[in-house]
Design a protein around this motif. Structure first.
Motif, PDB file in Angstrom:
ATOM      1  N   THR A   1       0.800  -1.330   0.118  1.00 55.80           N
ATOM      2  CA  THR A   1       0.117   0.079   0.009  1.00 55.80           C
ATOM      3  C   THR A   1       0.977   1.172   0.205  1.00 55.80           C
ATOM      4  O   THR A   1       2.053   0.935   0.719  1.00 55.80           O
ATOM      5  N   TYR A   2       0.242   2.435  -0.591  1.00 57.08           N
ATOM      6  CA  TYR A   2       0.944   3.578  -0.546  1.00 57.08           C
ATOM      7  C   TYR A   2       0.066   4.708   0.179  1.00 57.08           C
ATOM      8  O   TYR A   2      -1.116   4.517  -0.070  1.00 57.08           O
ATOM      9  N   THR A   3       0.724   5.826   0.567  1.00 62.85           N
ATOM     10  CA  THR A   3      -0.207   6.770   0.614  1.00 62.85           C
ATOM     11  C   THR A   3      -0.476   7.616  -0.339  1.00 62.85           C
ATOM     12  O   THR A   3       0.162   7.455  -1.500  1.00 62.85           O
ATOM     13  N   ASP A   4      -1.369   8.596  -0.524  1.00 59.29           N
ATOM     14  CA  ASP A   4      -1.732   9.176  -1.802  1.00 59.29           C
ATOM     15  C   ASP A   4      -0.330  10.056  -2.032  1.00 59.29           C
ATOM     16  O   ASP A   4      -0.287  10.122  -3.415  1.00 59.29           O
ATOM     17  N   VAL A   5       0.237  10.682  -1.514  1.00 58.78           N
ATOM     18  CA  VAL A   5       1.660  11.547  -1.788  1.00 58.78           C
ATOM     19  C   VAL A   5       2.816  10.527  -2.365  1.00 58.78           C
ATOM     20  O   VAL A   5       3.202  10.528  -3.318  1.00 58.78           O
ATOM     21  N   GLU A   6       2.741   9.265  -1.545  1.00 57.91           N
ATOM     22  CA  GLU A   6       3.749   8.355  -2.231  1.00 57.91           C
ATOM     23  C   GLU A   6       3.652   7.874  -3.517  1.00 57.91           C
ATOM     24  O   GLU A   6       4.350   7.645  -4.450  1.00 57.91           O
ATOM     25  N   PHE A   7       1.994   7.694  -3.736  1.00 54.05           N
ATOM     26  CA  PHE A   7       1.765   6.921  -4.999  1.00 54.05           C
ATOM     27  C   PHE A   7       2.031   8.144  -5.912  1.00 54.05           C
ATOM     28  O   PHE A   7       2.312   7.901  -7.427  1.00 54.05           O
ATOM     29  N   ASP A   8       1.481   9.271  -5.890  1.00 56.33           N
ATOM     30  CA  ASP A   8       1.637  10.569  -6.818  1.00 56.33           C
ATOM     31  C   ASP A   8       3.227  10.382  -7.044  1.00 56.33           C
ATOM     32  O   ASP A   8       3.459  10.726  -8.122  1.00 56.33           O
ATOM     33  N   GLU A   9       4.200  10.260  -6.291  1.00 55.50           N
ATOM     34  CA  GLU A   9       5.393  10.533  -6.398  1.00 55.50           C
ATOM     35  C   GLU A   9       5.900   9.257  -7.297  1.00 55.50           C
ATOM     36  O   GLU A   9       6.812   9.342  -8.297  1.00 55.50           O
ATOM     37  N   LEU A  10       5.412   8.040  -7.024  1.00 49.02           N
ATOM     38  CA  LEU A  10       5.612   6.932  -7.976  1.00 49.02           C
ATOM     39  C   LEU A  10       5.233   7.109  -9.375  1.00 49.02           C
ATOM     40  O   LEU A  10       6.073   6.626 -10.273  1.00 49.02           O
ATOM     41  N   CYS A  11       3.963   7.884  -9.381  1.00 46.04           N
ATOM     42  CA  CYS A  11       3.768   8.032 -10.792  1.00 46.04           C
ATOM     43  C   CYS A  11       4.513   8.927 -11.469  1.00 46.04           C
ATOM     44  O   CYS A  11       4.851   8.650 -12.882  1.00 46.04           O
ATOM     45  N   PHE A  12       5.090   9.968 -10.950  1.00 45.31           N
ATOM     46  CA  PHE A  12       5.809  11.033 -11.590  1.00 45.31           C
ATOM     47  C   PHE A  12       7.051  10.186 -11.889  1.00 45.31           C
ATOM     48  O   PHE A  12       7.715  10.627 -13.208  1.00 45.31           O
ATOM     49  N   GLU A  13       7.714   9.463 -10.971  1.00 44.17           N
ATOM     50  CA  GLU A  13       9.174   8.791 -11.506  1.00 44.17           C
ATOM     51  C   GLU A  13       8.856   7.949 -12.795  1.00 44.17           C
ATOM     52  O   GLU A  13       9.897   8.002 -13.255  1.00 44.17           O
ATOM     53  N   PHE A  14       7.653   7.222 -12.842  1.00 45.58           N
ATOM     54  CA  PHE A  14       7.296   6.588 -13.968  1.00 45.58           C
ATOM     55  C   PHE A  14       6.749   7.290 -15.310  1.00 45.58           C
ATOM     56  O   PHE A  14       6.624   6.503 -16.137  1.00 45.58           O
ATOM     57  N   GLY A  15       6.844   8.544 -15.350  1.00 49.90           N
ATOM     58  CA  GLY A  15       6.390   9.204 -16.244  1.00 49.90           C
ATOM     59  C   GLY A  15       4.840   9.477 -16.516  1.00 49.90           C
ATOM     60  O   GLY A  15       4.263   9.653 -17.451  1.00 49.90           O
ATOM     61  N   LEU A  16       4.195   9.028 -15.245  1.00 53.29           N
ATOM     62  CA  LEU A  16       2.867   9.226 -15.343  1.00 53.29           C
ATOM     63  C   LEU A  16       2.167  10.329 -14.468  1.00 53.29           C
ATOM     64  O   LEU A  16       3.126  10.945 -13.606  1.00 53.29           O
ATOM     65  N   GLU A  17       0.938  10.570 -14.318  1.00 56.51           N
ATOM     66  CA  GLU A  17       0.444  11.707 -13.263  1.00 56.51           C
ATOM     67  C   GLU A  17      -0.761  11.291 -12.876  1.00 56.51           C
ATOM     68  O   GLU A  17      -1.856  10.861 -13.346  1.00 56.51           O
TER      69      GLU A  17
END
Length: 845
Positions: free
Chosen positions: A18-34
Motif C-alpha cells: 500500500t502507498y499513501t496518496d502522496v507516495e503513489f503520486d511520486e511513484l507515478c511521476f517517477e514512472f512518467g505518469l500523473e
C-alpha cells in the motif's frame, strides 16, 4: 492524454503493498505518469448528476491516472501494475509466446474480396483456458473501449470483436454484404434485425450512434460468420448476442477488422498480452490463421520482439548524465526494455517487446533511460551553445499593432476561440452553412459548438457585459479565427484578424474609419487604388444597408467596416448604435512584419494635467475665431477646402496621432460643415466634432495653422477707398444704438465679474506602507481632508514596484488659503495608511 481509472485497493493489492496518496503520486511521476484525481464513483455521479442520483453509488476510492497517449500497454490495470512492478524491480518483464493449439488445427479467418470496399484487413487470435473474475472482465471490456478511443480512432481505423469460442465453430468468414442481406440478433437485444434496421435503431443510442457514419453510406456492410452461418459481429458497429463473453467464458476468440493493418496488429498484440497472464499457461497466446483474398496465409498475433543497438555515449550526451554502460542497461531494463552491453565498446543491445509499439527511434529509448534515471536527478547545467531566438513574424506584427491601437484610445479584449453557432450565424444575420465554420463533434455546452469564424461576436458580447461602463466603449481584438480549407491536410486553417468596435449614442463611423486610416498608415499602405488601399460600398447582412464598405488592399479584399444593423445590435442585447471594423492582417505580413511600425510615432508626451473646478468644467467651448485663413488657404473657399482635404487624405489628425488644439483651431476656422465632395475632410471634421466636450483638455498645438484675420482699415483711408455715393447720416443712428447696447452689456458683465483669485493645480503622490494597504480606504482618507479653497480632482493608482501602488491625486487650491505644507501635514496624519506625500506637479492657473 488518456485517463485510466483504477480502484485504489485493487491496485495496491496487485502491487503487493500500500502507498499513501502522496507516495503513489511520486511513484507515478517517477514512472512518467500523473495522478490526476482521487475520487470515487459516488463523487463523480454527484458532481455530474447531483446528490440525489449518487445515493446508491459506491464509495470505493478511484485513482484517475493520466497516461501518455502512445503507451497503449498502460491503459488497463494489468499493464499498469506490470509496468510499475518491473520499474520497482519486484518483477522481471514477462516473455510473451505464440503457441500452436494442443490439438487440432488453428482457428481460421477467411477474408473475401468483397471487404476491399469497406474494411479490407483482419487479424485474429485465441486466449485459451482463461479465467475471468468480475474485476478482470470489467478491465477486459474497458481496455477495448480505451483502445477504440485512442489508437483505433473511434473504430474508424480498427474495430475489436471478442467472442466466446465455445459457442461458435470455425473456420470463420469475413465478408461484406448489402445491408438488407445481413440479419442477426445483436448484443443486448431480444430479436433479430437486419443491418438496415440496426442503423435506424442505433441512431438514438448514446454510445453506438457515433460509429454509424463509418459504414452507413457504403453499398455493403462488413460481417463475420462462423461455419454454421452464425453472425459473430458486424464491425465496427456491434457484436452478435450469440457469441458474447461472460464470466464463465474459458476460450476467447479475438478478431480485429481494420482499414490500417499495422494498427490492427498493434491492437491485437495489446489485447492478448495484457490478459494472457490469466490463461492456464500465463503469457501464451494461441495462434490463428488469416487467409487473405489472394490466398496468402498469415499467422497472428505476431508478438514480434526486435533488437536495436545504440551507444551509452549517445544516451549520456542527450540526457546530460555520465553513467556506465552497465548502469544504463539496468535503467532500460526497468522500463521493460531488456538490455545488456554487447562488449563492443559502449554499445548496448536493447530488446523491444511487442507491448512497446511506442518505441520507434533511438530517441524513444533515450527518453526511457532519462525517465528511469529520474528527471529530478539530472544535474542542472548551462547549455554550451547559445542561440538567439527570433519572434514569429506574425506575432511580431500583432504585438506592434496592439501597442498602437491601444495608443489610439481603444481597449483590447481577449475572447474565447470557441463560440455557439448562433453567435456567428443567426445573430449576425447569416446562415451557418455560409460561415465555413469548423464544428465540434461532441460539444459539452451550447456556448462552445464551433470555432469562431469572426471576432465580432466576442467583442459585442464583451460590450453587452459592460453596458454600464461610461460611453463611448471602444474595443479591439487581434486574434485567430478558424476557417475550413480543403487544401490543408487538417481541413482547416487559422487566420489572424483585427477587429474593432465603437459603441456610443451615435454610430461613430468616422471613428472606425479614422482607425482604419491610422492602421494603414502604420502598415505603410497608402490610400490609393492599385498599390495602396481603398474602400467601396458593399452589401452585408451584418451591417446597415448603405452603411457598409469593403476594404481592398492592392486589389484584394481584406475586410469590411460599417455601421451594424439594428437587428444585430438587438440580438446581442445592446441598445445603442455601433460601428465595427474587421480585416485580415496576414496580407501585410511580408511587407512590414520585420520593420518597426512605430518608427514615425513620437515618444509619449508628458502632459501636465490640470484639474478644473466645477465652474470651469461647465464652461461652454470657446467661440469660433473670426479668421478663416489657414496655412492651407481660406477655409471659406473651395480651393482652401480642397487643399485641406488633400492633406488629410493619409492623416487622421493635424499633428501627430492624437487630437490636439491644432485640430480644434482648424475646425473652428471652417465656417460650415464641408460637403461630401471632400470625403477626407468630412471624415476628419465629424471626428473632431466629437471632441467638443473635452476640447479644452486636448494637448496644445505645436505650430500655428490658423492665420490672423485681416486687420481693419486704418483712419488714413485713401480717397480711392471712400464711398463717394454713401450717406453720412444713413446708418449713424442705428450704429450708435447698437454701440450703446453693447457697451451697457459689457459694463454689466464687468460689474458682476469677481476679483481675480490666484489658483494652482497640484498633483500629489501618496505612498502607502506596503502592498497590503487598502488603497480604497487610503483614497477615502485623503478626500476626507476638507479646507476652504480646496477642491479634489481625479485620481489613479500608479505601480511603484513589487506589487505596491501609489495614489496619484490632483486638486485645485486657492493660493491664499491652502498651501502644500498644510496639505501634506493633513494627509500624513493618517499614519495607518500613509507613509509619505510628495508634490509631483505644481502649476499656476
Amino acid at each position: 492524454m488518456p485517463t485510466v481509472g483504477v480502484k485504489r485497493d485493487l491496485l495496491f493489492k496487485a502491487l503487493g503493498r500500500t502507498y499513501t496518496d502522496v507516495e503513489f503520486d511520486e511513484l507515478c511521476f517517477e514512472f512518467g505518469l500523473e495522478l490526476d484525481e482521487i475520487t470515487s464513483e459516488k463523487e463523480i455521479i454527484s458532481k455530474e448528476q447531483g446528490d440525489s442520483k449518487a445515493s446508491g453509488a459506491s464509495d470505493i476510492v478511484l485513482y484517475k491516472i493520466d497516461v501518455p497517449a502512445n503507451r497503449y500497454d498502460l491503459l488497463c490495470l494489468e499493464g499498469l501494475v506490470r509496468g510499475l512492478q518491473v520499474f520497482k524491480n519486484t518483477l522481471d518483464a514477462p516473455r510473451y509466446r505464440r503457441v500452436s493449439p494442443t490439438s487440432g488445427e488453428p482457428q481460421k479467418l477467411i477474408i473475401t474480396e468483397e471487404t476491399a470496399a469497406v474494411r479490407p484487413h483482419a487479424v485474429a487470435a485465441v486466449l485459451r483456458d482463461i479465467t475471468f473474475t468480475q474485476e478482470r472482465y470489467d478491465s477486459f471490456i474497458e481496455l477495448q473501449e480505451k483502445l477504440h478511443q485512442n489508437i483505433c480512432r473511434k473504430r474508424s481505423l480498427v474495430a475489436i470483436g471478442t467472442h466466446d469460442l465455445d459457442t461458435i465453430s470455425g473456420p470463420f468468414t469475413y465478408t461484406a454484404k448489402p445491408p438488407g442481406d445481413i440479419s442477426f440478433k445483436p448484443l443486448s437485444q431480444t430479436k433479430e434485425y437486419t443491418a438496415t434496421q440496426l442503423m435506424s435503431l442505433y441512431k438514438t443510442d448514446s454510445h453506438l450512434r457515433h460509429y454509424l457514419h463509418i459504414i452507413e453510406d457504403k453499398p455493403v456492410y462488413p460481417v463475420i460468420y462462423d461455419s454454421n452461418g452464425v453472425v459473430l459481429s458486424m464491425p465496427p458497429i456491434i457484436n452478435g448476442d450469440h457469441s458474447k463473453i461472460t464470466l464463465k467464458t474459458k476460450n476467447v476468440f479475438i478478431e480485429c477488422t481494420a482499414t490500417d493493418l499495422t494498427k490492427a496488429k498493434i491492437v491485437l498484440d495489446m489485447m492478448v498480452t495484457m490478459f494472457s497472464e490469466y490463461c492456464s499457461q500465463p503469457f501464451t497466446v494461441e495462434e490463428a490463421e488469416v487467409v487473405c483474398p489472394d490466398g496468402k496465409t498469415c499467422k497472428y498475433p505476431e508478438l514480434a520482439y526486435r533488437k536495436e543497438k545504440l551507444s551509452s555515449e549517445f544516451i549520456n550526451k542527450k540526457v546530460g548524465i555520465n553513467e556506465s554502460t552497465e548502469k544504463i542497461a539496468q535503467l532500460l531494463t526497468r522500463m521493460c526494455l531488456l538490455s545488456q552491453p554487447t562488449g563492443a565498446g559502449d554499445e548496448i543491445e536493447v530488446e523491444i517487446p511487442p507491448t512497446r509499439s511506442d518505441v520507434i527511434h533511438a530517441c524513444d529509448i533515450m527518453e526511457d533511460a532519462a525517465m528511469a534515471y529520474g528527471f529530478n536527478n539530472i544535474t542542472r547545467t548551462t547549455p554550451r551553445t547559445y542561440t538567439v531566438a527570433n519572434q514569429f513574424p506574425l506575432n511580431k506584427l500583432t504585438e506592434l499593432l496592439r501597442q498602437d491601437l491601444a495608443a489610439a484610445g481603444f481597449t483590447e479584449a481577449l475572447n474565447f476561440a470557441l463560440c455557439s453557432q448562433e453567435d456567428i450565424a443567426d445573430k449576425l444575420g447569416k446562415k451557418i452553412s455560409e460561415t465555413k465554420a469548423a464544428h465540434i463533434s461532441n460539444p459539452k455546452t451550447a456556448e462552445f459548438q464551433v470555432a469562431r469564424t469572426t471576432l465580432l461576436p466576442g467583442l459585442l458580447k464583451t460590450i453587452a457585459a459592460n453596458r454600464k461602463m461610461p460611453l463611448p466603449l471602444k474595443l479591439f481584438e487581434i486574434s485567430d479565427v478558424v476557417l475550413k480549407d480543403e487544401t490543408k491536410d487538417v481541413g482547416a486553417r487559422n487566420c489572424r484578424r483585427f477587429c474593432a468596435v465603437y459603441y456610443n449614442k451615435s454610430p461613430g463611423f468616422e471613428v472606425i474609419h479614422g482607425l482604419l486610416d491610422r492602421t494603414m498608415q502604420l502598415l505603410e499602405v497608402k490610400s490609393v487604388r492599385g498599390d495602396g488601399y481603398h474602400i467601396q460600398a458593399a452589401d452585408d447582412s451584418t451591417f446597415f444597408p448603405g452603411r457598409c464598405a469593403e476594404i481592398f488592399v492592392r486589389g484584394k479584399s481584406v475586410g469590411r467596416l460599417g455601421v451594424l444593423h439594428p437587428d444585430v445590435i438587438n440580438r446581442f442585447e445592446l441598445t445603442m448604435p455601433c460601428s465595427a471594423l474587421e480585416m485580415d492582417i496576414e496580407p501585410f505580413l511580408g511587407l512590414t512584419a520585420e520593420t518597426t511600425l512605430t518608427h514615425d510615432v513620437p515618444m509619449q508626451e508628458v502632459v501636465k494635467h490640470e484639474f478644473p473646478t466645477q465652474d470651469q468644467s461647465l464652461q461652454a467651448p470657446s467661440s469660433r475665431p473670426t479668421s478663416t485663413k489657414t496655412v492651407f488657404g481660406d477655409m471659406s473657399t473651395p480651393v482652401g477646402l480642397k487643399a485641406l482635404n488633400d492633406f488629410l487624405a493619409d492623416k487622421s489628425y493635424m499633428e501627430g496621432f492624437a487630437a490636439s488644439q491644432a485640430d480644434t483651431a482648424v475646425f473652428d476656422a471652417i465656417p460650415s460643415p464641408p460637403s461630401s465632395t471632400f470625403c477626407h475632410l468630412r471624415r476628419w471634421y465629424n471626428h473632431i466634432k466629437s471632441f467638443q466636450r473635452e476640447r479644452a483638455n486636448l494637448p496644445t498645438a505645436k505650430s500655428q495653422l490658423v492665420l490672423a484675420a485681416t486687420p481693419p482699415a486704418s483712419a488714413n483711408t485713401s480717397d480711392d477707398e471712400i464711398d463717394l455715393f454713401g450717406s453720412d447720416d444713413e446708418d449713424s443712428a442705428e450704429a450708435a444704438r447698437i454701440k450703446e447696447e453693447r457697451l451697457a452689456e459689457y459694463a454689466a458683465k464687468k460689474s458682476k465679474k469677481p476679483a481675480l483669485i490666484a489658483k494652482s493645480s497640484i498633483l500629489l503622490d501618496v505612498k502607502p506602507w506596503d502592498d497590503e494597504t487598502d488603497m480604497g480606504r487610503l483614497e477615502e482618507c485623503v478626500r476626507s481632508v476638507s479646507m476652504d479653497g480646496l477642491l479634489w480632482g481625479q485620481s489613479k493608482l500608479v505601480p511603484v514596484g513589487y506589487g505596491i501602488k501609489k495614489l496619484q491625486i490632483g486638486c485645485v487650491v486657492e493660493d491664499d488659503k491652502v498651501g502644500t505644507d498644510l496639505l501634506e501635514e493633513a494627509i500624513t496624519a493618517f499614519e495607518e495608511y500613509v507613509q509619505s506625500v510628495d508634490v509631483a506637479a505644481f502649476n499656476k492657473i
